[in-house]
Scaffold this active site. Structure first.
Site, PDB file in Angstrom:
ATOM      1  N   GLY A  14      -1.748  -2.884  -4.403  1.00 12.21           N
ATOM      2  CA  GLY A  14      -1.056  -1.661  -4.029  1.00 12.21           C
ATOM      3  C   GLY A  14      -0.026  -1.319  -5.093  1.00 12.21           C
ATOM      4  N   GLY A  16       2.140   1.379  -5.137  1.00  8.96           N
ATOM      5  CA  GLY A  16       3.195   2.305  -4.723  1.00  8.96           C
ATOM      6  C   GLY A  16       4.558   1.817  -5.175  1.00  8.96           C
ATOM      7  CD  GLN A  17       8.809   4.576  -5.609  1.00 10.45           C
ATOM      8  OE1 GLN A  17       8.991   3.751  -6.490  1.00 10.45           O
ATOM      9  NE2 GLN A  17       9.322   5.804  -5.668  1.00 10.45           N
ATOM     10  CG  ASN A 127       5.587  -2.219   8.123  1.00  9.05           C
ATOM     11  OD1 ASN A 127       5.815  -3.329   8.574  1.00  9.05           O
ATOM     12  ND2 ASN A 127       6.412  -1.577   7.323  1.00  9.05           N
ATOM     13  CG  HIS A 182       9.308  -6.175   9.919  1.00 13.15           C
ATOM     14  ND1 HIS A 182      10.638  -6.322   9.592  1.00 13.15           N
ATOM     15  CD2 HIS A 182       8.821  -5.238   9.054  1.00 13.15           C
ATOM     16  CE1 HIS A 182      10.947  -5.513   8.598  1.00 13.15           C
ATOM     17  NE2 HIS A 182       9.866  -4.846   8.252  1.00 13.15           N
TER      18      HIS A 182
END
Length: 322
Positions: A14, A16-17, A127, A182
């Protein structure tokens, strides 16, 4: 392809950020050679970030190979796999809202990790965290010590940060644990929080502690609302790198993570936020600590929510070709 040499190999799934910051932090700490992977439509992003970080390493004289790719074969024999692949939360979304979109993604990731990096230590960030760790483990069929979710390290850091700011002390002197799932029912354990060895209950009023506990639970949502473009990324990346470093360098760190429980804290057969020891054996031990009645009650509630999520995941996985 990055071949196995003397340095460990870290696969970041991944771009992304969070993925980009994972790559930066891992490279800056020279934890090993890095493969930054994403799907074909994002291969340019993977290659661009790898190239940019590679040039940064030249500035600082750091010796790390970094590769951007959309080819699963490039993660072959990775020592550590960190999974951020999946849709991040948007404003107004709970982590649980992501279940439908992210279960198929995590299943595809797990299938390929099982094929190309079956001996890796897998750290899951996607998530809803506890459910995604379960889904990955079920599909990859890894041993329990090989798979862990990044949650408690971040949540505990947030709790420590808020305590330190309130008291005007160094965060290095604050010890704290956040257990459980979480989500908004995570359990910052006040009885285990100390400042320079002093119980926090002796330094703050109960209403002040309650406010910090609530802010810790909502810390992710607070950042999402402020950014307006997605979830937190610096602190989650740093938390996962902390876990990866503990494994790669056999540090025997005591870290709260979503680990597989077999009776600990009255949890059985789920990945749940508990104190662990992480070293070269992966999750080497789950630490059982005594909790007060309020913490036990809150932890049981959190566990019941995770069990519901796991059941929801199990209903979805049979419909996916694995």
């Amino acid at each position: 392809m990055i071949s196995k040499q003397n340095r460990p190999k870290i696969a970041l799934l991944g771009v992304g950020q969070v993925g980009g910051n994972l790559a930066l932090l891992a490279a800056m700490r020279e934890l090993g050679d890095i493969v930054l992977f994403d799907i074909a439509s994002l291969e340019g992003m993977a290659k661009g970030k790898a190239l940019d970080i590679g040039q940064l390493l030249a500035v600082d004289g750091l010796n790390v190979n970094i590769l951007g790719t959309s080819d699963w074969q490039q993660i072959h024999d990775a020592d550590v796999v960190i999974v951020t692949a999946g849709r991040p939360r948007q404003k107004g979304m709970s982590r649980d809202d992501l279940l439908d979109v992210n279960v198929p993604i995590i299943v595809e990731v797990a299938k390929n990790v099982k094929q190309y990096a079956p001996d890796a230590f897998a750290i899951i960030i996607a998530n809803p965290l506890d459910a995604m760790v379960h889904a990955f483990s079920r599909v990859a069929n890894f041993q329990k010590q090989q798979v862990v979710g990044m949650a408690g390290v971040l949540d505990s850091a947030r709790f420590r940060f808020f305590i330190a700011k309130k008291l005007g002390v160094s965060v290095s002197d604050v010890t704290a644990f956040v257990l459980g799932g979480h989500g908004d029912d995570m359990v910052p354990v006040v009885s285990l929080c100390t400042v320079g060895g002093i119980p926090v209950s002796q330094l703050l009023k109960q209403e002040e502690i309650d406010a910090i506990v609530e802010r810790t639970r909502k810390a992710g949502s607070e950042i999402v609302a402020l950014l307006k473009t997605g979830s937190a990324y610096y602190s989650p990346a740093a938390s996962a790198i902390c876990m990866a470093e503990a494994y790669l360098r056999d540090q025997k760190r005591v870290l709260t993570c979503a680990a597989y429980c077999q009776g600990e804290y009255n949890c059985d057969g789920i990945y749940f936020g508990v104190p662990t020891i992480i070293g070269k054996g992966g999750v080497e031990k789950v630490l059982q600590v005594e909790l007060d009645a309020n913490a036990k009650k809150a932890l049981a509630l959190s566990a019941s929510h995770v069990v519901e999520l796991v059941k929801a995941v199990d209903k979805r996985i049979p419909a996916i070709n694995i």
